[in-house]
Design a protein around this motif. Structure first.
Motif, PDB file in Angstrom:
ATOM      1  N   GLU A 114       0.797  -1.222   0.000  1.00  0.00           N
ATOM      2  CA  GLU A 114       0.000   0.000   0.000  1.00  0.00           C
ATOM      3  C   GLU A 114       0.831   1.273   0.000  1.00  0.00           C
ATOM      4  O   GLU A 114       0.541   2.199  -0.729  1.00  0.00           O
ATOM      5  N   GLY A 179      -2.272  13.687  -4.848  1.00  0.00           N
ATOM      6  CA  GLY A 179      -1.935  12.304  -5.214  1.00  0.00           C
ATOM      7  C   GLY A 179      -2.398  11.947  -6.618  1.00  0.00           C
ATOM      8  O   GLY A 179      -3.097  12.725  -7.300  1.00  0.00           O
ATOM      9  N   ILE A 180      -2.022  10.745  -7.022  1.00  0.00           N
ATOM     10  CA  ILE A 180      -2.388  10.246  -8.354  1.00  0.00           C
ATOM     11  C   ILE A 180      -3.895  10.011  -8.421  1.00  0.00           C
ATOM     12  O   ILE A 180      -4.526  10.166  -9.458  1.00  0.00           O
ATOM     13  N   THR A 181      -4.467   9.674  -7.295  1.00  0.00           N
ATOM     14  CA  THR A 181      -5.910   9.451  -7.241  1.00  0.00           C
ATOM     15  C   THR A 181      -6.651  10.668  -7.801  1.00  0.00           C
ATOM     16  O   THR A 181      -7.504  10.550  -8.681  1.00  0.00           O
ATOM     17  N   PHE A 206      -5.232  -1.687 -11.535  1.00  0.00           N
ATOM     18  CA  PHE A 206      -5.510  -1.165 -10.196  1.00  0.00           C
ATOM     19  C   PHE A 206      -6.999  -0.809 -10.112  1.00  0.00           C
ATOM     20  O   PHE A 206      -7.456   0.113 -10.783  1.00  0.00           O
ATOM     21  N   HIS A 209      -8.395   2.898  -9.699  1.00  0.00           N
ATOM     22  CA  HIS A 209      -8.385   3.813 -10.835  1.00  0.00           C
ATOM     23  C   HIS A 209      -9.479   3.458 -11.832  1.00  0.00           C
ATOM     24  O   HIS A 209     -10.063   4.334 -12.462  1.00  0.00           O
ATOM     25  N   MET A 249       1.024  -2.473 -12.102  1.00  0.00           N
ATOM     26  CA  MET A 249       0.212  -2.782 -10.919  1.00  0.00           C
ATOM     27  C   MET A 249      -0.996  -3.584 -11.378  1.00  0.00           C
ATOM     28  O   MET A 249      -1.775  -3.079 -12.179  1.00  0.00           O
ATOM     29  N   ASP A 277       1.074   6.207 -15.165  1.00  0.00           N
ATOM     30  CA  ASP A 277       1.038   6.204 -13.701  1.00  0.00           C
ATOM     31  C   ASP A 277       2.390   5.676 -13.211  1.00  0.00           C
ATOM     32  O   ASP A 277       2.660   4.479 -13.258  1.00  0.00           O
ATOM     33  N   TYR A 279       3.759   5.377 -10.237  1.00  0.00           N
ATOM     34  CA  TYR A 279       3.551   5.428  -8.791  1.00  0.00           C
ATOM     35  C   TYR A 279       4.742   4.993  -7.965  1.00  0.00           C
ATOM     36  O   TYR A 279       4.927   5.442  -6.849  1.00  0.00           O
ATOM     37  N   SER A 306       3.779  10.743  -7.482  1.00  0.00           N
ATOM     38  CA  SER A 306       3.185  10.860  -6.151  1.00  0.00           C
ATOM     39  C   SER A 306       4.257  10.688  -5.074  1.00  0.00           C
ATOM     40  O   SER A 306       5.300  10.079  -5.314  1.00  0.00           O
ATOM     41  N   SER A 308       3.360   9.034  -2.399  1.00  0.00           N
ATOM     42  CA  SER A 308       2.827   7.949  -1.565  1.00  0.00           C
ATOM     43  C   SER A 308       3.807   6.783  -1.406  1.00  0.00           C
ATOM     44  O   SER A 308       3.810   6.121  -0.369  1.00  0.00           O
ATOM     45  N   LYS A 309       4.611   6.501  -2.425  1.00  0.00           N
ATOM     46  CA  LYS A 309       5.541   5.366  -2.345  1.00  0.00           C
ATOM     47  C   LYS A 309       6.959   5.808  -1.997  1.00  0.00           C
ATOM     48  O   LYS A 309       7.823   4.964  -1.749  1.00  0.00           O
ATOM     49  N   ARG A 316      -0.679  13.241   0.779  1.00  0.00           N
ATOM     50  CA  ARG A 316      -1.598  13.558  -0.319  1.00  0.00           C
ATOM     51  C   ARG A 316      -0.982  14.591  -1.247  1.00  0.00           C
ATOM     52  O   ARG A 316      -1.554  15.635  -1.514  1.00  0.00           O
TER      53      ARG A 316
HETATM   54  C1  LIG Z   1      -1.126   1.802  -9.254  1.00  0.00           C
HETATM   55  C2  LIG Z   1      -1.072   2.904  -8.239  1.00  0.00           C
HETATM   56  N1  LIG Z   1      -1.066   4.168  -8.648  1.00  0.00           N
HETATM   57  C3  LIG Z   1      -1.000   5.193  -7.767  1.00  0.00           C
HETATM   58  C4  LIG Z   1      -0.956   4.959  -6.423  1.00  0.00           C
HETATM   59  C5  LIG Z   1      -0.839   6.112  -5.480  1.00  0.00           C
HETATM   60  O1  LIG Z   1      -1.956   6.918  -5.447  1.00  0.00           O
HETATM   61  P1  LIG Z   1      -1.911   8.247  -4.582  1.00  0.00           P
HETATM   62  O2  LIG Z   1      -0.805   9.097  -5.138  1.00  0.00           O
HETATM   63  O3  LIG Z   1      -3.247   8.882  -4.799  1.00  0.00           O
HETATM   64  O4  LIG Z   1      -1.676   7.886  -3.164  1.00  0.00           O
HETATM   65  C6  LIG Z   1      -0.983   3.665  -5.954  1.00  0.00           C
HETATM   66  C7  LIG Z   1      -0.959   3.407  -4.514  1.00  0.00           C
HETATM   67  O5  LIG Z   1      -1.057   2.332  -4.019  1.00  0.00           O
HETATM   68  C8  LIG Z   1      -1.048   2.609  -6.885  1.00  0.00           C
HETATM   69  O6  LIG Z   1      -1.078   1.328  -6.475  1.00  0.00           O
END
Ligand SMILES: Cc1ncc(COP(=O)(O)O)c(C=O)c1O
Length: 458
Positions: A114, A179-181, A206, A209, A249, A277, A279, A306, A308-309, A316
């Motif tokens: 995650e 974020g990417i979301t 994913f 998305h 992913m 993406d 990520y 992003s 996030s990782k 965010r």
């Molecule tokens: C495929 C993929 N894209 C993007 C993200 C990250 O999204 P965000 O930047 O909104 O946290 C993730 C997070 O688990 C992901 O698995």
């Protein structure tokens, strides 16, 4: 209401004596559902068994037994001398009771792919960057900011992405997002408003998305992924393709060079966009990092990144690098929805990157993640020697293909019973376990894999 005998008003429990099932079972079921749905929140004190029995018009023993069962299942917590309370656990959204009870077991080994290592967040450096950003920000920066994002962050990102990911980025074509979301939601809305109706997605892909695209009214055109990434022969007509080229992913495949070229040719031929993406593109272990597709894309690729990782999902903070013609429209979409990202967080990130803290953090984490990945692969070799392990070259998770006849729900539930949390997906008729290593200590990998292997064997 004529079939209903008594209400438990405090808990909104309704027992039906004509239902045919024992009253204890009905009571248990309703309390269990209440916890699962979140209606009965963690920590809520339940009425005493005597009070509830009286209200429901049942023998006290019925309530005592129901509470006891739910304590055993982990939904409730009983402490001598105080009220029985709802357990402090996240209620699951409606799986079968057995799976739910298992899900409530404490997670000892978190293998869910995650986020970055939450325990390794560079708190001190982030705090220092925040302090510095706050001290340096002129008063003007505390007003309403540019919808596209703070100019200082966009300039820093352009340099960082060019250097680290081979992205060709003009700061004026960058939009900072939550974020990417959010980036995908903004794109989906804009594409749909401009007449797009279909988007190519990776199969498997994913789910989150996909849901965002569908909610915007876009149909999905899934295209199969194999060990070289998404197949590019016979890509269908669509307005865009959403891909994860650096580390697919969920399968973990890296998109092969000839497929990258074919995807870009498809975009040109169909006047389509490629949504990249990226990520977890910062992590590639055994070879040179694969640069972003955007660097080759000739203006047809929208690059998404992003924190996030690399740092933490909680920030965010993400970004889009757009073809010039789209940048203004996306910034407007963002601005009209919420006025843009918080300025101080953006300035802190700009300072953090500028001071070299992101590079330092990533250097440290790449080594750490790589060691964990090596241990994980070795432990799987020891404990599940027949398992097919994939997606090891990059990112923060690997895949473990289960036998074609494996009961994957059973594996997940048994793993949870042993304290191992792991995700799964389907690929080419097989179940794949997605085994993340960002949130597990190196020393815990061996016992985690042993427990996982026992769950796989049943
Ligand atoms: C495929 C993929 N894209 C993007 C993200 C990250 O999204 P965000 O930047 O909104 O946290 C993730 C997070 O688990 C992901 O698995």
């Amino acid at each position: 209401m004529d079939r209903v005998d008594h209400f438990g008003r405090d808990l909104f429990v309704v027992l039906d004596r004509e239902d045919g099932r024992p009253l204890r079972v009905q009571l248990e079921e309703q309390l269990r559902d209440g916890v699962r749905s979140g209606r009965l929140r963690a920590g809520t004190a339940l009425p005493s068994t005597r009070a509830l029995a009286q209200e429901l018009g049942v023998a006290r023993g019925v309530v005592v037994e129901a509470y006891g069962q739910l304590v055993a299942e982990g939904f409730l917590v009983a402490r001598r001398g105080s009220a029985t309370r709802v357990a402090k656990v996240a209620p699951a959204a409606g799986p079968a009771p057995a799976a739910t009870a298992a899900r409530l077991a404490p997670v000892r080994f978190d293998l869910r792919p995650e986020s970055a290592d939450r325990g390794a967040f560079p708190r001190r450096a982030w705090l220092a960057a925040t302090r510095r950003a706050l001290a340096d920000a002129p008063d003007a920066d505390l007003g309403y900011g540019a919808w596209a994002g703070a100019p200082a962050l966009r300039a820093v990102l352009a340099a960082y992405l060019g250097r680290a990911r081979g992205v060709v980025a003009d700061p004026d074509h960058i939009v900072v997002t939550a974020g990417i979301t959010q980036a995908i939601a903004l794109l989906a809305g804009l594409l749909h408003a401009r007449g797009a109706r279909r988007v190519v997605v990776e199969e498997p892909g994913f789910w989150q998305h996909r849901t965002i695209l569908q909610r915007a009214g876009l149909a999905l055109a899934p295209v199969e992924v194999d060990e070289r990434g998404m197949r590019t022969d016979g890509l269908p007509q669509a307005a865009a393709a959403l891909v994860t080229p650096a580390h697919q992913m969920p399968t973990g495949a890296v998109l092969a060079p000839e497929r990258r070229a074919a995807l870009l040719d498809w975009a040109t031929a169909h006047d389509a966009l490629v949504i990249e993406d990226d990520y977890d593109g910062e992590y590639r272990y055994d070879r040179e990092p694969v640069g972003a597709l955007q660097g080759l894309g000739g203006g047809r690729v929208i690059y998404l990144g992003s924190t996030s990782k690399t740092l933490a999902p909680a920030l965010r903070l993400g970004w889009m690098v757009l073809p010039g013609a789209l940048a203004g429209a996306i910034a407007d979409e963002r601005g009209w929805s919420d006025g843009g990202s918080p300025a101080l967080d953006q300035l802190a990130l700009a300072t953090f990157i500028e001071r070299g803290e992101l590079d330092r953090h990533l250097r440290r984490m790449r080594l750490r993640y790589r060691r964990r990945r090596d241990r994980l692969v070795a432990a799987l070799g020891d404990h599940l020697p027949d398992a097919e392990v994939g997606g090891v070259a990059a990112g923060l998770h690997i895949t473990v293909a289960l036998a074609p006849d494996a009961d994957v729900d059973g594996v997940i539930a048994r793993a949870l019973e042993r304290g191992v949390a792991v995700f799964a997906t389907q690929h080419a008729g097989r179940a794949l376990l997605l085994v993340g290593y960002a949130n597990i200590d190196e020393t815990a990998i061996e016992p985690a894999v042993r427990a996982l292997a026992a769950a796989v064997r049943g």
